[in-house]
Design an enzyme around this catalytic site. Structure first.
Site, PDB file in Angstrom:
ATOM      1  CB  CYS A  50      -0.993  -0.056   1.151  1.00 34.12           C
ATOM      2  SG  CYS A  50      -1.009   1.288   2.297  1.00 34.12           S
ATOM      3  CB  CYS A  53       1.509   1.453   4.169  1.00 31.52           C
ATOM      4  SG  CYS A  53      -0.202   0.912   4.270  1.00 31.52           S
TER       5      CYS A  53
END
Ligand SMILES: *[C@@H]1O[C@H](CO)[C@@H](O)[C@H](O)[C@H]1NC(C)=O
Ligand SMILES: *[C@@H]1O[C@H](CO)[C@@H](O)[C@H](O)[C@H]1NC(C)=O
Length: 466
Positions: A50, A53
């Site tokens: 992600c 992230c």
């Protein structure tokens, strides 16, 4: 020799530094379930793939470093939520990254901006006592300067005090909670009864009334913002969580005429002078520019103008004529309050379809605006290919199916097919029957949706005809 030594020292130092940096953020695994109970933890639940992230990662290290160096009891960790999905779902992790502060049995979600300062502030606030004591007048004044909105319990032990503690441990994610004795308050504060809960904001203070305001925590939730705010997309979303309608003056801060500032002043006055009437149901503020509102309502509001939003069902209210006076503004808001005003928008199925179309259109528009050539290529090319194919299929359909197949083949199907002709012809015949229908569907979508997607969908389609 000296150089070698220097680089050696540098290397050791770097290794040491990086290992300490790593130590500020602990990698968590299955064992976390047992170990977590003894400490207060701030955890980033992430997924390796992600993007957000990855963006958070350096900030997360800084957060770990800051909390450790400031002597905070909060331990900072990160957990790969895809590797330990069982644990992650136990903690209610749904998106990535999810930031949670875990304190005993309680878990608090962080939803604010992902900056070091905001996250550290959150961790310190939530990790500390839910209710903090203000022991002196100086402390009280100091806190008044630091916070725009200050909740204070005033009095000794009581059932209200317990309710206050409960509300505090639930809502500490949003704001601080204090307690004080009457002596710690400024002389100007006059309370009709004790104990009580008061909120200090907007240059005054307001007390909680159990009979009129209902449950304490819902009162706190409604009072945790200043009466009048500058609003952007993020604050609008936060304000929505109070359950109030949001009345916004859409203005242009750089407007050289008086119109914008007049409307803003009117809105501020209504927020203050009509607090008694409207505060329970409305939050007031202004927004600079109409871009955000336009995309929200999928329409066009003039600047300056007034709009009232119901963020829980996406409805909105517009005055029937431009607002020129306080009376008109108060009338308009009263009309929304008593249900006589016309509501627009909403979250019904029609509105949702409209939203999809609207968003697709603005994506396409923005591509064309930033780069017309790329736009033509991206959307024009698939369009051309699809129309060619449609043309091929449609013209072939009037004839017999096998010819249709030949047309398809000529358009570039793979070699393998030609080897198993008999079987293939049958299968392709059925494909041809399905073909035009599906193509038509695609064409319709095309007008509203991103063509890129359609181009992507073509692949499986072509395989089907194989
Ligand atoms: C705002 O939306 C909520 C949720 O649908 C609804 O219950 C409420 O009545 C709405 N308020 C107004 C003034 O329309
Ligand atoms: C609602 O409020 C408006 C504005 O104050 C008023 O004109 C209207 O008569 C009210 N309607 C009802 C049904 O109370």
């Amino acid at each position: 020799m000296a150089e070698v030594k220097a680089s050696l020292i540098c290397g050791v130092l770097a290794a040491f530094l990086s290992s300490t940096v790593l130590a500020f953020v602990e990698d968590l695994d299955d064992t976390f379930k047992e170990t977590r109970v003894q400490d207060i933890w701030l955890v980033d639940f992430y997924a390796p793939w992600c993007g957000y992230c990855k963006k958070l990662e350096p900030i997360w290290h800084e957060v770990g470093m800051e909390l450790k160096s400031s002597g905070s009891p909060v331990r900072v960790g990160k957990m790969d939520a895809t590797a330990y999905s069982g644990m992650a779902s136990e903690f209610g992790v749904r998106g990535y990254p999810t930031i949670k502060l875990l304190k005993g049995d309680l878990a608090y979600n962080y939803k604010g901006p992902r900056t070091k300062d905001d996250i550290v502030e959150f961790a310190n606030r939530v990790a500390g006592p839910a209710v903090r004591a203000l022991p002196s007048k100086q402390m009280f004044e100091h806190m008044m300067k630091r916070h725009d909105v200050l909740f204070v319990y005033i009095g000794g032990e009581s059932p209200l005090r317990e309710k206050y503690s409960d509300a505090a441990s639930e809502l500490i994610v949003y704001t601080y909670f204090f307690s004080a004795s009457e002596e710690a308050l400024p002389e100007s504060v006059v309370l009709s009864e004790l104990p009580t809960v008061a909120v200090f904001k907007d240059g005054g203070y307001f007390t909680y009334d159990e009979y009129e305001d209902g449950v304490l925590s819902s009162w706190v939730n409604k009072e945790r913002f200043q009466g009048y705010l500058q609003i952007d997309g993020f604050t609008l979303y936060e304000l929505g969580e109070t359950g109030k309608l949001v009345a916004i003056a859409v203005i242009d801060e750089k407007d050289s005429t008086e119109a914008s500032s007049r409307l803003k002043t009117m809105m501020q006055r209504v927020a203050k002078e009509y607090r008694e009437h409207f505060n329970r149901d409305f939050q007031f503020g202004h927004m600079d520019g109409n871009d955000y509102i336009n995309s929200l309502i999928m329409g066009q509001v003039t600047v300056p103008s007034v709009i009232i939003l119901n963020t829980s069902n996406e409805q909105y209210f517009l005055p029937s004529e431009p607002i020129e006076s306080m009376e008109q503004l108060v009338q308009f808001i009263s009309g929304v309050l008593n249900g006589s005003a016309q509501a627009y928008g909403g979250d019904g199925i029609f509105q949702r379809i409209k939203r999809v179309a609207f968003e697709a259109r603005s994506t396409i528009m923005s591509v064309f605006r930033s780069s017309p050539l790329l736009g033509c290529f991206l959307f024009g090319l698939p369009l051309g290919v699809i129309s060619l194919m449609c043309y091929g299929i449609c013209t072939a359909e009037s004839d017999d199916g096998s010819e249709d197949m030949d047309a398809l083949k000529r358009e570039g199907l793979t070699d393998e097919e030609e080897e198993e002709e008999d079987e293939e012809e049958e299968r392709q015949h059925t494909a041809a029957v399905e073909g035009p229908e599906e193509e038509e569907e695609e064409e319709e979508e095309e007008e509203e949706q991103e063509e890129e997607e359609d181009a992507g969908e073509k692949d499986p389609e072509e395989k089907k005809t194989d």
